[in-house]
Design an enzyme around this catalytic site. Structure first.
Site, PDB file in Angstrom:
ATOM      1  N   THR A   1       0.850  -1.203   0.000  1.00 31.90           N
ATOM      2  CA  THR A   1       0.000   0.000   0.000  1.00 31.90           C
ATOM      3  C   THR A   1       0.878   1.244   0.000  1.00 31.90           C
ATOM      4  OG1 THR A   1      -1.669  -1.206   1.256  1.00 31.90           O
ATOM      5  CG2 THR A   1      -1.876   1.178   1.206  1.00 31.90           C
TER       6      THR A   1
ATOM      7  N   ASP B   1      -4.177  -2.624  -7.486  1.00 32.48           N
ATOM      8  CA  ASP B   1      -3.769  -3.317  -6.262  1.00 32.48           C
ATOM      9  C   ASP B   1      -4.322  -4.740  -6.300  1.00 32.48           C
ATOM     10  OD1 ASP B   1      -2.753  -3.737  -3.737  1.00 32.48           O
ATOM     11  OD2 ASP B   1      -4.370  -2.684  -2.696  1.00 32.48           O
ATOM     12  N   GLU B   2      -3.640  -5.668  -5.641  1.00 36.47           N
ATOM     13  CA  GLU B   2      -4.097  -7.068  -5.528  1.00 36.47           C
ATOM     14  C   GLU B   2      -4.414  -7.660  -6.904  1.00 36.47           C
ATOM     15  OE1 GLU B   2      -3.714  -8.377  -2.750  1.00 36.47           O
ATOM     16  OE2 GLU B   2      -4.419  -7.160  -1.078  1.00 36.47           O
TER      17      GLU B   2
ATOM     18  N   GLN C   1      -0.591 -15.153  -2.736  1.00 39.40           N
ATOM     19  CA  GLN C   1      -1.806 -14.853  -1.979  1.00 39.40           C
ATOM     20  C   GLN C   1      -3.049 -14.856  -2.879  1.00 39.40           C
ATOM     21  OE1 GLN C   1      -1.461 -11.894   1.299  1.00 39.40           O
ATOM     22  NE2 GLN C   1       0.568 -11.490   0.466  1.00 39.40           N
TER      23      GLN C   1
ATOM     24  N   ARG D   1      -0.654 -13.684   8.462  1.00 41.63           N
ATOM     25  CA  ARG D   1      -1.422 -12.653   9.168  1.00 41.63           C
ATOM     26  C   ARG D   1      -0.800 -12.355  10.531  1.00 41.63           C
ATOM     27  NH1 ARG D   1      -2.518 -10.419   5.479  1.00 41.63           N
ATOM     28  NH2 ARG D   1      -1.236 -11.998   4.496  1.00 41.63           N
TER      29      ARG D   1
END
Length: 745
Positions: free
Chosen positions: A12, A203-204, A234, A592
């Protein structure tokens, strides 16, 4: 360019700094398009950019989720595709409700055509840009529907699309599907937005589906200033249509691309980072990288074996309580991650016993509560009177004497005349509605019309408050003084508070204009679960699926239910690609954690009302044991690692099939349970007389399914259950005492 950003590497921040860099080097913020998957991510980026290049520059960037940005474009260009500018966006609940109505009209069995299954099928088609007309021409899809006993799927899809269009509504998938149609059919529109969006950032990127991929490719084709950030390790949303090949094949789409790798993890300890690396290294389809961290070594990952799922719940709750007592902090530092929502029960019960506050994510969100959806339906009908789902929801709420018989007449009449229900309400006399019912309908129409007059005159809050009061909804809720009634009334007040805040924000499309009710509805329709965090949740343990945890981080993470056929899911054992996605999901779960990760599994748990014996997940074995803190068996001064292979086969009395040969393996009960026997007492039914000869690997014949092979057996006589693969019928689970199986040979 492609930025491969490992877990916890600060992607980010990278996106924010790249945008700030572009602006500082003279790029007009209006020419930058930044696409994210959550409003929360967009908000965080916008705040960072504002701190770097100023609030006004940050405001002018086209930044938001795929759905919110393309909903904005569709509103501007709506007339080209024959939609009203204030089209309604149906959420999943609205869409499934419409499908239920269509099934009822067509006289179809909703057990065969389950609304959720139908919705997912249509959603998958739209994400792959298959229209209802295309579907009807797809021979393989039609054949698949016939084979599954649902030959009218094509007709349902066509009716669903037609009803959405008539209602001036789009579902979530339409926001991408219709944008592709717009860019395909109107070259001048494509050309305009290609020129407008000279720099595109995504993003992603690993989570993009075909529809999203194609939009980015088309918009970026003119300038080819496309920067994507993501992590192939991911990619966990294949079930939603995400295609990992989009990121793996970026080189093919842009041969002159530059690749940058962010490999330093700023989030987790060395143990967690290295353990995650050892897991993901087992995958074949990946972009090679070596994630590392300069953080402290940290504690090894704890592995806990519980006897039952309830014992597992108690262990996790006690560990959370004890850790908080030792290290301080808040309960928000702790997360419990599971593979399926159904697993939450044991942990909820255990947390309640210790009076530990918790919040379940992915449950009923604020905007799905009945009273909220009721008021939003008034708002939707005011903005778009053709919205049939909204009309049916509130035409007789609060109760105004318009009964089911009257509503049914209106629905049938509208269908016969090929008009919308709202128009039929205005022409109610044509279907024999008269007297008091007719008067009540006329009053309802007059009320909605009076709200519509105020649409362009009042901002979202003023009109919203006016509608809540004059519809009778506030009065109805206020009169219910039960605790539930008071809570519902307070929820409405909270919604109105949110509308007040929204109304006072600057309108990005036109700074001089007011934020209207229509603007508010678009904003609300595009909220995600991650955008609904409440202040009260900030001292609560977070319970969520691993899918729901992506993008989040917690100091202490418990990954539970680490058992074969649960995680990895039994549904993922059919191919290497599916197994690799499960492994990526485990990688996401581990990463995480900032300070401590704990893995737990139960040796038995109830599933579908039956006690099942479980074995540890293969994923535990795939972690380098140097990073694991295993349960230990003390023999004087010797501490031994549990032998997982023995734990799997030591109690079952039959060898475990190879993972490569058999998709389902023998489950293993713990030693204090009665050993599974393949013999049967004389009290068992006669049809089970050959059970003593049945074992894993045996070939058997079933009266209905024909010849098959036994893959697994579990349970206690006389209730032994076998998993059998039949070439003619697929994989089945049968109770041996009823199955009338004959052993071949």
């Amino acid at each position: 360019m492609m930025v491969i950003a490992g877990a916890g590497s600060g992607k980010t921040r990278v996106l924010s700094y790249r945008i700030a860099h572009l602006i500082q080097n003279g790029v007009d913020p209006f020419n930058i398009l930044s696409l994210t998957f959550t409003n929360k991510a967009a908000r965080e980026m916008k705040e960072r950019i504002a701190s770097l290049v100023g609030e006004s520059n940050a405001r002018n960037i086209w930044m938001g989720t795929f759905h919110s940005i393309f909903a904005r474009i569709l509103r501007i260009e709506s007339e080209r595709i024959n939609y009203p500018r204030d089209f309604t966006i149906y959420d999943t609940t609205d869409a499934k409700s419409l499908i239920k109505d269509i099934l009822k009209e067509m006289g179809l069995d909703d057990k065969m055509y389950k609304p959720g299954m139908v919705y997912n099928r249509i959603s998958s088609c739209k994400n792959n840009l298959i229209s209802s007309a295309d579907y009807a021409q797809q021979v393989d899809l039609i054949a698949e529907d016939r084979q599954s006993g649902r030959p009218r799927m094509s007709e349902i899809y066509a009716r669903y699309d037609m009803r959405l269009f008539k209602a001036g509504a789009m579902d979530f998938d339409d926001l991408l599907f219709k944008t592709n149609v717009l860019l395909r059919d109107f070259p001048e529109v494509l050309y305009r937005y290609q020129n407008k969006f000279q720099f595109i950032l995504v993003d992603e990127y690993q989570d993009t589906n075909f529809a999203q991929y194609l939009i980015v490719k088309q918009l970026g084709a003119r300038h080819e200033n496309v920067c994507v950030v993501g992590d192939d390790a991911q990619s966990i949303y294949a079930f939603r249509g995400a295609n990992i090949q989009n990121i793996l094949n970026f080189r093919r789409d842009y041969p002159e691309f530059a690749m940058y790798k962010l490999e330093q993890n700023y989030r987790s300890t060395k143990v967690i980072v290295e353990a995650a690396n050892s897991i993901i290294s087992k995958n074949k389809d990946q972009i090679q990288k070596k994630v590392w961290t300069a953080n402290e070594d940290g504690q090894r990952i704890k592995v806990h074996k519980a006897m039952t799922d309830n014992d597992e719940g108690n262990f996790v709750a006690n560990q959370i309580y004890a850790t908080k007592q030792q290290v301080g902090g808040t309960y928000h530092d702790f997360a419990i991650l599971y593979r399926t929502n159904a697993q939450s029960r044991a942990f909820e019960e255990a947390l309640r016993k210790l009076n530990i506050p918790y919040k379940i994510y992915g449950g009923l969100s604020f905007y799905q509560r009945k009273e909220i959806k009721d008021l939003l339906a008034y708002f939707r009908l005011t903005c778009n009177p053709n919205d049939e789902e909204a009309l049916k929801r509130i035409i007789n709420y609060p109760t105004r004497g318009i009964g089911k018989t009257t509503i049914d007449k209106l629905v049938v009449g509208a269908s016969e005349r090929q008009i919308g229900i709202w128009e039929m309400v205005e022409r109610a006399s044509e279907v024999g509605i008269s007297g008091a019912s007719y008067s009540k309908l006329a009053e309802f129409v007059l009320m909605i019309r009076s709200f519509q007059v105020e649409l362009q005159l009042k901002n979202a809050y003023d009109l919203g408050h006016h509608i809540a009061s004059h519809s009778g909804l506030l009065k109805d809720l206020y009169s219910d003084r039960t605790p539930e009634g008071v809570a519902r009334y307070e929820n409405i007040q909270e919604l109105l508070n949110g509308m007040k805040e929204f109304s006072e924000k600057e309108n990005l499309e036109n700074p001089d204009a007011v934020n209207t009710l229509s603007d508010f509805l678009i904003d609300v329709a595009l909220l995600t679960d991650a955008d609904n965090e409440d202040e009260d949740d900030r001292n609560s343990v977070s319970l969520m699926t691993i899918h729901g945890s992506k993008g989040l981080e917690f100091p202490y993470v418990n990954i539970v239910g680490m058992e074969e056929n649960l995680f990895p899911s039994q549904l993922s054992l059919n191919s290497r690609e599916e197994m690799e996605e499960e492994r990526r999901l485990f990688y996401v779960a581990i990463t995480r954690a900032e300070k401590q990760a704990t893995l737990s599994y139960a040796l038995s748990r109830y599933r579908w009302g039956q006690l099942s014996y479980c074995e540890p997940s293969r994923f535990i074995e795939e972690i380098d044991e140097a990073y694991l803190d295993f349960p230990v068996v003390e023999r004087k001064t010797v501490v031994k690692r549990i032998d997982f292979a023995a734990e799997r086969s030591g109690f079952s009395g039959s060898p475990v099939a190879s993972r490569n040969d058999e998709p389902v393996r023998t489950a293993s009960p713990p030693p204090n349970f009665k050993k599974v026997s393949t013999s049967v007492s004389t009290s068992a039914t006669e049809s089970f007389s050959e059970a003593s000869e049945i074992s894993v690997g045996a070939e058997v014949v079933h009266d209905k399914f024909g010849k098959g092979k036994v893959l697994a057996m579990e349970g206690i006589a006389p209730d032994i259950k076998a998993t059998i693969f039949f070439p003619a019928a697929g994989q089945k689970q049968v109770l041996l005492k009823f199955a009338k199986l004959k052993v071949v040979g």
